[in-house]
Design an enzyme around this catalytic site. Structure first.
Site, PDB file in Angstrom:
ATOM      1  N   GLN A  49     -28.777  23.434  39.089  1.00 31.36           N
ATOM      2  CA  GLN A  49     -28.709  24.683  38.327  1.00 31.36           C
ATOM      3  C   GLN A  49     -29.934  24.813  37.424  1.00 31.36           C
ATOM      4  O   GLN A  49     -29.945  24.375  36.292  1.00 31.36           O
ATOM      5  CB  GLN A  49     -27.422  24.736  37.495  1.00 31.36           C
ATOM      6  CG  GLN A  49     -27.189  26.093  36.862  1.00 31.36           C
ATOM      7  CD  GLN A  49     -25.874  26.189  36.114  1.00 31.36           C
ATOM      8  OE1 GLN A  49     -25.843  26.537  34.941  1.00 31.36           O
ATOM      9  NE2 GLN A  49     -24.775  25.884  36.779  1.00 31.36           N
TER      10      GLN A  49
ATOM     11  N   TRP B 216     -22.282  30.991  28.765  1.00 35.28           N
ATOM     12  CA  TRP B 216     -23.066  30.161  27.854  1.00 35.28           C
ATOM     13  C   TRP B 216     -23.066  30.690  26.423  1.00 35.28           C
ATOM     14  O   TRP B 216     -22.661  29.999  25.495  1.00 35.28           O
ATOM     15  CB  TRP B 216     -24.496  30.030  28.387  1.00 35.28           C
ATOM     16  CG  TRP B 216     -25.478  29.440  27.424  1.00 35.28           C
ATOM     17  CD1 TRP B 216     -25.227  28.515  26.442  1.00 35.28           C
ATOM     18  CD2 TRP B 216     -26.872  29.720  27.346  1.00 35.28           C
ATOM     19  NE1 TRP B 216     -26.384  28.200  25.768  1.00 35.28           N
ATOM     20  CE2 TRP B 216     -27.399  28.927  26.303  1.00 35.28           C
ATOM     21  CE3 TRP B 216     -27.726  30.546  28.059  1.00 35.28           C
ATOM     22  CZ2 TRP B 216     -28.761  28.953  25.955  1.00 35.28           C
ATOM     23  CZ3 TRP B 216     -29.063  30.561  27.725  1.00 35.28           C
ATOM     24  CH2 TRP B 216     -29.565  29.785  26.692  1.00 35.28           C
TER      25      TRP B 216
ATOM     26  N   TYR C 260     -20.682  24.354  25.528  1.00 32.36           N
ATOM     27  CA  TYR C 260     -20.780  25.752  25.108  1.00 32.36           C
ATOM     28  C   TYR C 260     -19.783  26.030  23.980  1.00 32.36           C
ATOM     29  O   TYR C 260     -18.576  25.838  24.146  1.00 32.36           O
ATOM     30  CB  TYR C 260     -20.509  26.697  26.276  1.00 32.36           C
ATOM     31  CG  TYR C 260     -21.520  26.635  27.404  1.00 32.36           C
ATOM     32  CD1 TYR C 260     -22.748  26.008  27.253  1.00 32.36           C
ATOM     33  CD2 TYR C 260     -21.241  27.221  28.634  1.00 32.36           C
ATOM     34  CE1 TYR C 260     -23.666  25.960  28.291  1.00 32.36           C
ATOM     35  CE2 TYR C 260     -22.153  27.175  29.679  1.00 32.36           C
ATOM     36  CZ  TYR C 260     -23.363  26.537  29.499  1.00 32.36           C
ATOM     37  OH  TYR C 260     -24.260  26.487  30.537  1.00 32.36           O
TER      38      TYR C 260
ATOM     39  N   GLN D  76     -20.713  45.939  31.550  1.00 31.92           N
ATOM     40  CA  GLN D  76     -22.027  45.427  31.953  1.00 31.92           C
ATOM     41  C   GLN D  76     -22.020  44.906  33.393  1.00 31.92           C
ATOM     42  O   GLN D  76     -23.058  44.870  34.045  1.00 31.92           O
ATOM     43  CB  GLN D  76     -22.470  44.320  31.008  1.00 31.92           C
ATOM     44  CG  GLN D  76     -22.816  44.801  29.610  1.00 31.92           C
ATOM     45  CD  GLN D  76     -23.163  43.652  28.680  1.00 31.92           C
ATOM     46  OE1 GLN D  76     -22.558  42.585  28.749  1.00 31.92           O
ATOM     47  NE2 GLN D  76     -24.127  43.861  27.802  1.00 31.92           N
TER      48      GLN D  76
ATOM     49  N   SER E 126     -30.355  32.594  34.061  1.00 32.55           N
ATOM     50  CA  SER E 126     -31.345  33.523  33.505  1.00 32.55           C
ATOM     51  C   SER E 126     -32.149  34.261  34.575  1.00 32.55           C
ATOM     52  O   SER E 126     -33.386  34.326  34.505  1.00 32.55           O
ATOM     53  CB  SER E 126     -32.302  32.794  32.553  1.00 32.55           C
ATOM     54  OG  SER E 126     -32.990  33.722  31.739  1.00 32.55           O
TER      55      SER E 126
END
Length: 337
Positions: free
Chosen positions: A178, A22, A55, A292, A207
């Site tokens: 979603q 995103w 996006y 990450q 999130s």
């Protein structure tokens, strides 16, 4: 390696940790870093990738297509979405009309460099288009072989029920929703999840770390870190504001000893928590750097015992958003252009 779960009432499996792009690809990070991150996800066992035409105004799809070039298509699960404005943002460059859906799927496939997407999702509910028109277009997309399954994003329980009935009539499968979902944002639990369980619809949640707040990097009484999502309107600063109250951040600090006791980092605890819900098929994670993902994927397969779950609820207390009425406030009542 990352585990797999069935998506809805289907035989289709996806990686329970899914990489989304995103606010990263085509916007926040350069293409080289984005491509390296996708390759790191593949190396970690993530095979499911979620994007959307809106996006970075279609650029994110292009970057994902480049990143997946040369990979065995049958071993990937590629998702995209339609609804929000794209291109020059003319009157038909948005929404869920037949015209916009047909134009958008063709554009998405070209940018992604694939003949089909595994899941094509209505990014929001479109109050300006008859639902019958939308689902007839989706059915045609499926029959043309351009998408295998249909999903939606942030639909209410009632919208899911109506869409599921239309999909069934048309002989296609609506298998996913979603929504936003995390320890702090649980608004789908009251109506959306029970309805979805009844209909055979899974959640692919975005999130799961509450825009990064559940990582523990935001501290009460302290300014937000420079370069963080909270400082960048393009990176979801609007969404994170609700979680930046000192009382909320203090509650999040109380999660640290719980994570330590479970042998997990804070991000791992947050992602593992959403995956305890059996209606959740996948947690969507983002990454701006390959490294990450190394810790993120460790949340896959983790089981949190009842004592740990109770301790989390006690630590967060009244800072949890759980009112199902919030699910009715997400889709715009009018298109944005």
């Amino acid at each position: 390696m990352v585990g797999y779960r069935y998506l809805g009432n289907s035989g289709f499996k996806i990686s329970e940790i899914t990489l989304g792009n995103w606010v990263t690809h085509g916007s926040q990070v350069g293409d080289d870093a984005a491509i390296k991150t996708v390759h790191a996800a593949l190396d970690a066992g993530i095979t499911t990738f979620d994007t959307a035409d809106t996006y970075a105004n279609t650029a994110a799809e292009t970057v994902l297509g480049k990143a997946l070039e040369g990979q065995r298509r049958e071993s990937l699960e590629i998702f995209t979405k339609v609804y929000f404005p794209t291109g020059p943002m003319g009157p038909n460059d948005t929404g869920l009309s037949r015209k916009h859906i047909m134009d958008s799927i063709n554009g998405s496939l070209k940018r992604l460099g694939t003949d089909y997407v595994d899941l094509y999702q209505a990014h929001r509910f479109d109050y300006e288009t008859p639902l019958e028109e939308t689902f007839q277009a989706f059915a045609d997309v499926v029959r043309q072989g351009k998408a295998l399954y249909i999903g939606v994003s942030e639909w209410t329980a009632e919208q899911l029920r109506e869409g599921h009935a239309l999909a069934k009539q048309l002989g296609i499968q609506l298998i996913s929703n979603q929504p936003q979902y995390s320890m702090l944002w649980r608004v789908i639990e009251g109506k959306v999840v029970p309805t979805s369980e009844e209909l055979g619809i899974s959640q692919i949640v975005w999130s799961p770390m509450a825009q990064g707040v559940l990582s523990g990097k935001y501290l009460p009484g302290q300014p937000v870190p420079e370069g963080s999502r909270a400082t960048d309107e393009k990176s979801g600063a609007t969404f994170i504001k609700r979680f930046l109250r000192d009382e909320t951040l203090e509650a999040v600090r109380r999660l640290k000893p719980i994570a330590d006791e479970a042998g997990l980092g804070m991000p791992q605890l947050a992602i593992a928590w959403v995956l305890q819900n059996p209606n959740i098929a996948a947690a969507l994670v983002g990454a701006s750097r390959p490294e990450q993902l190394a810790d993120t994927v460790k949340a896959s397969g983790v089981t949190l015992d009842a004592d740990t779950l109770a301790a989390i609820d006690e630590a967060l207390g009244d800072e949890v958003f759980s009112d199902p009425e919030n699910t009715y406030e997400v889709s715009p009542k009018q298109r944005l252009v």
